[in-house]
Design an enzyme around this catalytic site. Structure first.
Site, PDB file in Angstrom:
ATOM      1  N   ARG A  73       0.862  -1.203   0.000  1.00  0.00           N
ATOM      2  CA  ARG A  73       0.000   0.000   0.000  1.00  0.00           C
ATOM      3  C   ARG A  73       0.887   1.238   0.000  1.00  0.00           C
ATOM      4  O   ARG A  73       1.831   1.323   0.780  1.00  0.00           O
ATOM      5  CB  ARG A  73      -0.869  -0.028   1.257  1.00  0.00           C
ATOM      6  CG  ARG A  73      -1.917   1.038   1.322  1.00  0.00           C
ATOM      7  CD  ARG A  73      -2.660   0.969   2.658  1.00  0.00           C
ATOM      8  NE  ARG A  73      -3.566  -0.147   2.779  1.00  0.00           N
ATOM      9  CZ  ARG A  73      -4.095  -0.560   3.941  1.00  0.00           C
ATOM     10  NH1 ARG A  73      -3.800   0.073   5.060  1.00  0.00           N
ATOM     11  NH2 ARG A  73      -4.921  -1.594   3.990  1.00  0.00           N
ATOM     12  N   ARG A 142      -1.477   6.889   9.715  1.00  0.00           N
ATOM     13  CA  ARG A 142      -1.515   6.440   8.323  1.00  0.00           C
ATOM     14  C   ARG A 142      -1.533   7.649   7.377  1.00  0.00           C
ATOM     15  O   ARG A 142      -1.633   8.791   7.812  1.00  0.00           O
ATOM     16  CB  ARG A 142      -2.785   5.608   8.100  1.00  0.00           C
ATOM     17  CG  ARG A 142      -2.948   4.436   9.064  1.00  0.00           C
ATOM     18  CD  ARG A 142      -1.979   3.349   8.720  1.00  0.00           C
ATOM     19  NE  ARG A 142      -2.167   2.147   9.497  1.00  0.00           N
ATOM     20  CZ  ARG A 142      -3.043   1.172   9.211  1.00  0.00           C
ATOM     21  NH1 ARG A 142      -3.857   1.286   8.177  1.00  0.00           N
ATOM     22  NH2 ARG A 142      -3.091   0.089   9.939  1.00  0.00           N
ATOM     23  N   LYS A 204      -3.364   1.443  14.978  1.00  0.00           N
ATOM     24  CA  LYS A 204      -3.381   2.366  13.853  1.00  0.00           C
ATOM     25  C   LYS A 204      -4.042   3.696  14.246  1.00  0.00           C
ATOM     26  O   LYS A 204      -4.878   3.731  15.161  1.00  0.00           O
ATOM     27  CB  LYS A 204      -4.116   1.755  12.673  1.00  0.00           C
ATOM     28  CG  LYS A 204      -5.555   1.371  12.982  1.00  0.00           C
ATOM     29  CD  LYS A 204      -6.307   0.832  11.778  1.00  0.00           C
ATOM     30  CE  LYS A 204      -6.070  -0.617  11.521  1.00  0.00           C
ATOM     31  NZ  LYS A 204      -6.978  -1.244  10.551  1.00  0.00           N
ATOM     32  N   LYS A 206      -5.766   7.240  12.320  1.00  0.00           N
ATOM     33  CA  LYS A 206      -6.155   7.795  11.016  1.00  0.00           C
ATOM     34  C   LYS A 206      -6.572   9.258  11.121  1.00  0.00           C
ATOM     35  O   LYS A 206      -7.306   9.623  12.038  1.00  0.00           O
ATOM     36  CB  LYS A 206      -7.299   6.968  10.440  1.00  0.00           C
ATOM     37  CG  LYS A 206      -6.890   5.518  10.230  1.00  0.00           C
ATOM     38  CD  LYS A 206      -7.979   4.696   9.616  1.00  0.00           C
ATOM     39  CE  LYS A 206      -7.470   3.305   9.283  1.00  0.00           C
ATOM     40  NZ  LYS A 206      -8.529   2.440   8.748  1.00  0.00           N
ATOM     41  N   CYS A 431      -8.015 -10.836   1.297  1.00  0.00           N
ATOM     42  CA  CYS A 431      -8.094 -10.399   2.684  1.00  0.00           C
ATOM     43  C   CYS A 431      -8.238 -11.595   3.630  1.00  0.00           C
ATOM     44  O   CYS A 431      -9.193 -12.359   3.528  1.00  0.00           O
ATOM     45  CB  CYS A 431      -9.273  -9.447   2.880  1.00  0.00           C
ATOM     46  SG  CYS A 431      -9.420  -8.975   4.617  1.00  0.00           S
ATOM     47  N   CYS A 470     -16.560  -8.213   6.380  1.00  0.00           N
ATOM     48  CA  CYS A 470     -16.498  -8.564   7.806  1.00  0.00           C
ATOM     49  C   CYS A 470     -16.743  -7.285   8.604  1.00  0.00           C
ATOM     50  O   CYS A 470     -16.776  -6.195   8.029  1.00  0.00           O
ATOM     51  CB  CYS A 470     -15.146  -9.191   8.144  1.00  0.00           C
ATOM     52  SG  CYS A 470     -13.825  -8.001   8.455  1.00  0.00           S
ATOM     53  N   CYS A 474     -14.029  -1.813   6.472  1.00  0.00           N
ATOM     54  CA  CYS A 474     -13.118  -1.063   5.603  1.00  0.00           C
ATOM     55  C   CYS A 474     -13.841  -0.215   4.557  1.00  0.00           C
ATOM     56  O   CYS A 474     -13.253   0.712   4.009  1.00  0.00           O
ATOM     57  CB  CYS A 474     -12.140  -2.008   4.931  1.00  0.00           C
ATOM     58  SG  CYS A 474     -11.134  -2.914   6.116  1.00  0.00           S
TER      59      CYS A 474
HETATM   60 FE1  SRM Z   1      -9.097  -1.955   6.455  1.00  0.00          FE
HETATM   61  C1  SRM Z   1      -7.724  -4.553   8.116  1.00  0.00           C
HETATM   62  C2  SRM Z   1      -8.305  -3.355   3.526  1.00  0.00           C
HETATM   63  C3  SRM Z   1      -9.809   0.962   4.937  1.00  0.00           C
HETATM   64  C4  SRM Z   1     -10.756  -0.909   9.259  1.00  0.00           C
HETATM   65  N1  SRM Z   1      -8.116  -3.638   5.938  1.00  0.00           N
HETATM   66  C5  SRM Z   1      -7.576  -4.566   6.772  1.00  0.00           C
HETATM   67  C6  SRM Z   1      -6.740  -5.595   6.007  1.00  0.00           C
HETATM   68  C7  SRM Z   1      -5.325  -5.112   5.979  1.00  0.00           C
HETATM   69  C8  SRM Z   1      -6.876  -7.054   6.489  1.00  0.00           C
HETATM   70  C9  SRM Z   1      -5.908  -7.577   7.510  1.00  0.00           C
HETATM   71  O1  SRM Z   1      -5.676  -6.936   8.545  1.00  0.00           O
HETATM   72  O2  SRM Z   1      -5.389  -8.657   7.284  1.00  0.00           O
HETATM   73  C10 SRM Z   1      -7.414  -5.473   4.616  1.00  0.00           C
HETATM   74  C11 SRM Z   1      -6.564  -5.850   3.422  1.00  0.00           C
HETATM   75  C12 SRM Z   1      -7.427  -6.454   2.353  1.00  0.00           C
HETATM   76  C13 SRM Z   1      -6.751  -6.609   1.060  1.00  0.00           C
HETATM   77  O3  SRM Z   1      -6.588  -7.772   0.622  1.00  0.00           O
HETATM   78  O4  SRM Z   1      -6.395  -5.623   0.422  1.00  0.00           O
HETATM   79  C14 SRM Z   1      -7.965  -4.072   4.676  1.00  0.00           C
HETATM   80  N2  SRM Z   1      -8.951  -1.287   4.608  1.00  0.00           N
HETATM   81  C15 SRM Z   1      -8.697  -2.051   3.517  1.00  0.00           C
HETATM   82  C16 SRM Z   1      -8.949  -1.285   2.236  1.00  0.00           C
HETATM   83  C17 SRM Z   1      -8.010  -1.663   1.096  1.00  0.00           C
HETATM   84  C18 SRM Z   1     -10.415  -1.479   1.840  1.00  0.00           C
HETATM   85  C19 SRM Z   1     -10.797  -1.043   0.462  1.00  0.00           C
HETATM   86  O5  SRM Z   1     -11.513  -1.824  -0.159  1.00  0.00           O
HETATM   87  O6  SRM Z   1     -10.458   0.026   0.002  1.00  0.00           O
HETATM   88  C20 SRM Z   1      -8.783   0.151   2.775  1.00  0.00           C
HETATM   89  C21 SRM Z   1      -7.349   0.609   2.736  1.00  0.00           C
HETATM   90  C22 SRM Z   1      -7.230   1.984   3.274  1.00  0.00           C
HETATM   91  C23 SRM Z   1      -5.872   2.592   3.129  1.00  0.00           C
HETATM   92  O7  SRM Z   1      -5.509   2.922   2.005  1.00  0.00           O
HETATM   93  O8  SRM Z   1      -5.214   2.807   4.143  1.00  0.00           O
HETATM   94  C24 SRM Z   1      -9.206  -0.037   4.224  1.00  0.00           C
HETATM   95  N3  SRM Z   1     -10.018  -0.243   7.034  1.00  0.00           N
HETATM   96  C25 SRM Z   1     -10.312   0.806   6.216  1.00  0.00           C
HETATM   97  C26 SRM Z   1     -11.249   1.677   6.846  1.00  0.00           C
HETATM   98  C27 SRM Z   1     -11.878   2.923   6.232  1.00  0.00           C
HETATM   99  C28 SRM Z   1     -11.151   4.174   6.595  1.00  0.00           C
HETATM  100  O9  SRM Z   1     -10.097   4.144   7.235  1.00  0.00           O
HETATM  101  O10 SRM Z   1     -11.651   5.229   6.228  1.00  0.00           O
HETATM  102  C29 SRM Z   1     -11.536   1.132   8.083  1.00  0.00           C
HETATM  103  C30 SRM Z   1     -12.555   1.665   9.108  1.00  0.00           C
HETATM  104  C31 SRM Z   1     -12.096   2.841   9.854  1.00  0.00           C
HETATM  105  C32 SRM Z   1     -11.325   2.433  11.061  1.00  0.00           C
HETATM  106  O11 SRM Z   1     -10.131   2.176  10.942  1.00  0.00           O
HETATM  107  O12 SRM Z   1     -11.925   2.340  12.131  1.00  0.00           O
HETATM  108  C33 SRM Z   1     -10.748  -0.080   8.192  1.00  0.00           C
HETATM  109  N4  SRM Z   1      -9.178  -2.598   8.398  1.00  0.00           N
HETATM  110  C34 SRM Z   1      -9.964  -2.068   9.366  1.00  0.00           C
HETATM  111  C35 SRM Z   1      -9.854  -2.882  10.549  1.00  0.00           C
HETATM  112  C36 SRM Z   1     -10.588  -2.650  11.898  1.00  0.00           C
HETATM  113  C37 SRM Z   1      -9.838  -1.726  12.779  1.00  0.00           C
HETATM  114  C38 SRM Z   1     -10.437  -1.635  14.153  1.00  0.00           C
HETATM  115  O13 SRM Z   1     -10.263  -0.611  14.799  1.00  0.00           O
HETATM  116  O14 SRM Z   1     -11.048  -2.584  14.615  1.00  0.00           O
HETATM  117  C39 SRM Z   1      -8.983  -3.939  10.231  1.00  0.00           C
HETATM  118  C40 SRM Z   1      -8.547  -5.094  11.141  1.00  0.00           C
HETATM  119  C41 SRM Z   1      -7.494  -4.706  12.102  1.00  0.00           C
HETATM  120  O15 SRM Z   1      -6.922  -3.625  12.057  1.00  0.00           O
HETATM  121  O16 SRM Z   1      -7.220  -5.538  12.973  1.00  0.00           O
HETATM  122  C42 SRM Z   1      -8.591  -3.736   8.863  1.00  0.00           C
HETATM  123 FE1  SF4 Z   2     -11.127  -7.506   4.798  1.00  0.00          FE
HETATM  124 FE2  SF4 Z   2     -11.644  -5.050   5.654  1.00  0.00          FE
HETATM  125 FE3  SF4 Z   2     -13.326  -6.194   4.025  1.00  0.00          FE
HETATM  126 FE4  SF4 Z   2     -13.075  -7.097   6.517  1.00  0.00          FE
HETATM  127  S1  SF4 Z   2     -13.895  -5.146   5.917  1.00  0.00           S
HETATM  128  S2  SF4 Z   2     -13.231  -8.294   4.647  1.00  0.00           S
HETATM  129  S3  SF4 Z   2     -10.879  -6.697   6.879  1.00  0.00           S
HETATM  130  S4  SF4 Z   2     -11.177  -5.679   3.533  1.00  0.00           S
END
Ligand code: SRM
Ligand code: SF4
Length: 565
Positions: A73, A142, A204, A206, A431, A470, A474
């Site tokens: 990323r 981030r 993390k 944001k 993912c 899930c 995201c």
């Molecule tokens: Fe996310 C984890 C993809 C935006 C909340 N997110 C992941 C992971 C890395 C899975 C993992 O931990 O193994 C995913 C990778 C999937 C893949 O194969 O690419 C993933 N997140 C994404 C993306 C690519 C979704 C998308 O379709 O665009 C976004 C990448 C953003 C970036 O460029 O940085 C993405 N993730 C978000 C957002 C939206 C936002 O930030 O505006 C959220 C919700 C806001 C937040 O953070 O509260 C988000 N991602 C999570 C979480 C839950 C965090 C939590 O506080 O519980 C996880 C899981 C974790 O961190 O343990 C996670």
């Molecule tokens: Fe993976 Fe995020 Fe989608 Fe859950 S919400 S399936 S962590 S990319």
């Protein structure tokens, strides 16, 4: 009584500023993977180890190790990409990754499918394109996101500048990145992280800047949300909102999505100090025993918003001013051509689920490459996973329109309003946390929902649809007027009732249901909406006003009462 710190904390502290044994692990030819500990550190470098979940079972039966590959990323503050960078990123996608670029919900790019022995060359190629992956994932601040299209006034460009400065100022400083990926010399002596220290943040963090009336970054979903206050064309400062976040766990009411709370206003000159203050306080007060409760939102709810704000102001040595008035109109993108304040033009194109690929009628990879070869402005990625061909001279518009048409990128003109407002997270097959399909399910679901809407004469209703595989959220599904949150293969929680400004969370309407039940649940609601909505009343608002959500499933783990900042 203080609780012992988690294993993750131990690994960070012992990593020598994110080095761990990454160099050795990357060089190990025996496996396509790296160790568990190094995997945790790798995230800080902007990469995740994944395996192709479509192939897991087959490989297991063949007694082969999973098909490991890495996601990378980029850290692209404000989502700005030059044409030269676009061409370089496109080449990286074809040379090292799975031949696609993925625009994320935080306006940057991901590459999927990079194998271990090419990971270093891929990071180096990103570096040579004058970008980086450091701190794109991991327990740090981030990439800072900002309203994507700086068109209204010069103050918009200045606001973007603040996003870039924040992103730069709060990035990790460790030399490990250069050593591991860029053949930088090994540091003699101690590294340093003035803001983070050896253990970085508990989780993390944001930051997002929104410029009203657009809330395209979903400012209340950020740990630190900044609402630009622009008066008479001048940037006066920012309202400060803290403690937003989406992630939750099914069945665990101690985890929940939360909207940021506005705690005051700050002038631009003090912005960096305030941001560093909030990050520093979360560094010191955040939960380092349980990662599940380590985000700022839990620190605030645990300590109390007032206590947190008072300590922040004590450390800063000044009080925040009272928050200023602001009004958001929506959190979507403005498709098509828009003229900017300086006579340049900006064209927003829709990229379904942000997947820049050559598939079906849309040849997005080829088309955007062709655009990048001649475009003299820049590109802006949006937090709704779209792209803006930005800063176009009027004389270039015809040429750009022709390329857009030729590559099927003009879908934004034809798609239904629902389609234009759909966002889906990546989910399967890459993912590791996905419980259900999301990005791959969207093309199947959309026509069914469109048919249902058409039956009720609602094809033009701009309903905000968000899919997540899930409950991590995201796609920011808790802010969708209609949202599906994955429970298991083919099964989702149906959530309804958010607004379209990113200011009200939705709630669970039906739990753990399949497609037939989703369509059956929505059908009568669409019928009522078509019959009884007020002029311009949005779907989420209508459901609430008409009391139709009362018939939903009783409150459960991830269903919260709605709240507005
Ligand atoms: Fe996310 C984890 C993809 C935006 C909340 N997110 C992941 C992971 C890395 C899975 C993992 O931990 O193994 C995913 C990778 C999937 C893949 O194969 O690419 C993933 N997140 C994404 C993306 C690519 C979704 C998308 O379709 O665009 C976004 C990448 C953003 C970036 O460029 O940085 C993405 N993730 C978000 C957002 C939206 C936002 O930030 O505006 C959220 C919700 C806001 C937040 O953070 O509260 C988000 N991602 C999570 C979480 C839950 C965090 C939590 O506080 O519980 C996880 C899981 C974790 O961190 O343990 C996670
Ligand atoms: Fe993976 Fe995020 Fe989608 Fe859950 S919400 S399936 S962590 S990319």
């Amino acid at each position: 009584m203080s609780h012992p710190v988690s294993e993750f904390e131990r690994i960070k502290a012992a990593s020598n500023y994110l080095r761990g044994s990454l160099l050795e692990g990357l060089a190990d030819p025996v496996t396509g993977a790296i160790s568990d500990d190094d995997n945790k550190l790798l995230k800080f470098h902007g990469s995740y180890q994944q395996d192709d979940r479509d192939l897991r079972e087959e490989r297991r039966q063949q007694k082969l190790e999973p098909a490991y590959a890495f996601m990378l990323r980029a850290r692209l503050p404000g989502g700005v990409v030059t044409p030269a960078q676009w061409l370089a990123f496109d080449r990286i996608a074809r040379d090292y990754a799975n031949g696609t670029l993925r625009i994320t919900t935080r306006q940057t790019f991901q590459w999927h499918g990079v194998i271990k022995r090419e990971l270093k060359a891929t990071v180096a190629a990103i570096h040579h394109a004058l970008a980086t992956t450091i701190g794109a994932c991991g327990d740090v601040v981030r990439t800072v996101v900002s309203t994507a299209n700086p068109i209204e006034s010069a103050a918009h460009a200045i606001t973007y500048g603040w996003a870039a400065r924040l992103s730069e100022q709060l990035a990790p400083r460790t030399r490990a990145y250069h050593e591991i990926w860029l053949d930088g010399e090994r540091l003699v002596g101690e590294d340093e992280e003035p803001l983070y220290g050896r253990s970085y943040l508990p989780r993390k963090f944001k930051i997002g800047l929104a410029i009203p009336p657009l809330n395209d970054v979903d400012v209340f979903a950020q740990d630190l949300g900044l609402i630009a206050i622009i008066e008479h064309g001048e940037l006066r400062g920012f309202n400060v909102a803290i403690g937003g976040g989406m992630g939750a766990t099914h069945g665990d009411p101690s985890t929940y999505p939360r909207l940021g709370s506005v705690i005051g206003f700050v002038e631009p000159e003090r912005l960096i100090a305030v941001a560093e203050g909030v990050v520093g306080l979360q560094r010191d007060w955040g939960n380092r025993s349980e990662r599940k409760h380590a985000r700022l939102k839990y620190t605030l709810d645990h300590r109390g918003l007032d206590v947190f704000t008072a300590e922040l102001e004590r450390r800063l040595g000044f009080a925040l001013a009272p928050a200023r008035d602001y009004r958001f109109e929506h959190n979507g993108d403005r498709y098509g051509w828009i003229e900017g304040h300086d006579g340049r033009w900006h064209l927003t194109l829709q990229i379904e689920s942000g997947r820049v690929a050559d598939q079906g009628g849309q040849r997005a990879l080829e088309g955007l490459r062709a655009l990048a070869e001649t475009h003299r402005g820049d590109f802006r990625l949006t937090c709704n996973q779209n792209v803006i061909v930005a800063n176009v001279e009027a004389a270039q518009r015809t040429h750009i329109d022709a390329l857009v048409r030729e590559h099927g990128l003009d879908g934004y003109k034809r798609g239904s309003a629902l389609r234009r407002h759909a966002v889906a997270c990546v989910a399967l097959p890459t993912c590791g946390l996905a419980m259900a399909e999301s990005e791959r399910y969207l093309p199947d679901l959309l026509p069914r929902l469109e048919a249902l809407l058409a039956r009720h004469g609602l094809s033009d209703a701009p309903i905000l649809l968000r899919l997540s595989g899930c409950p991590n959220g995201c796609s920011r599904p808790y802010l969708g007027e209609i949202a599906l949150v994955g429970r298991g293969p083919g099964r989702y929680d149906l959530r309804l009732g958010a607004d379209f400004r990113g200011q009200r969370l939705n709630r669970i309407y039906r739990e753990n249901i399949d497609q037939a039940a989703i369509l059956a649940a929505l059908d009568p609601l669409f019928e009522r909406y078509a019959a009884a909505r007020a002029p311009d009343e949005r779907f989420g608002d209508f459901l609430l006003r008409a009391g139709l959500l009362e018939a939903g499933t009783a409150a459960t783990a991830t269903s919260l009462p709605s709240s507005s900042p």
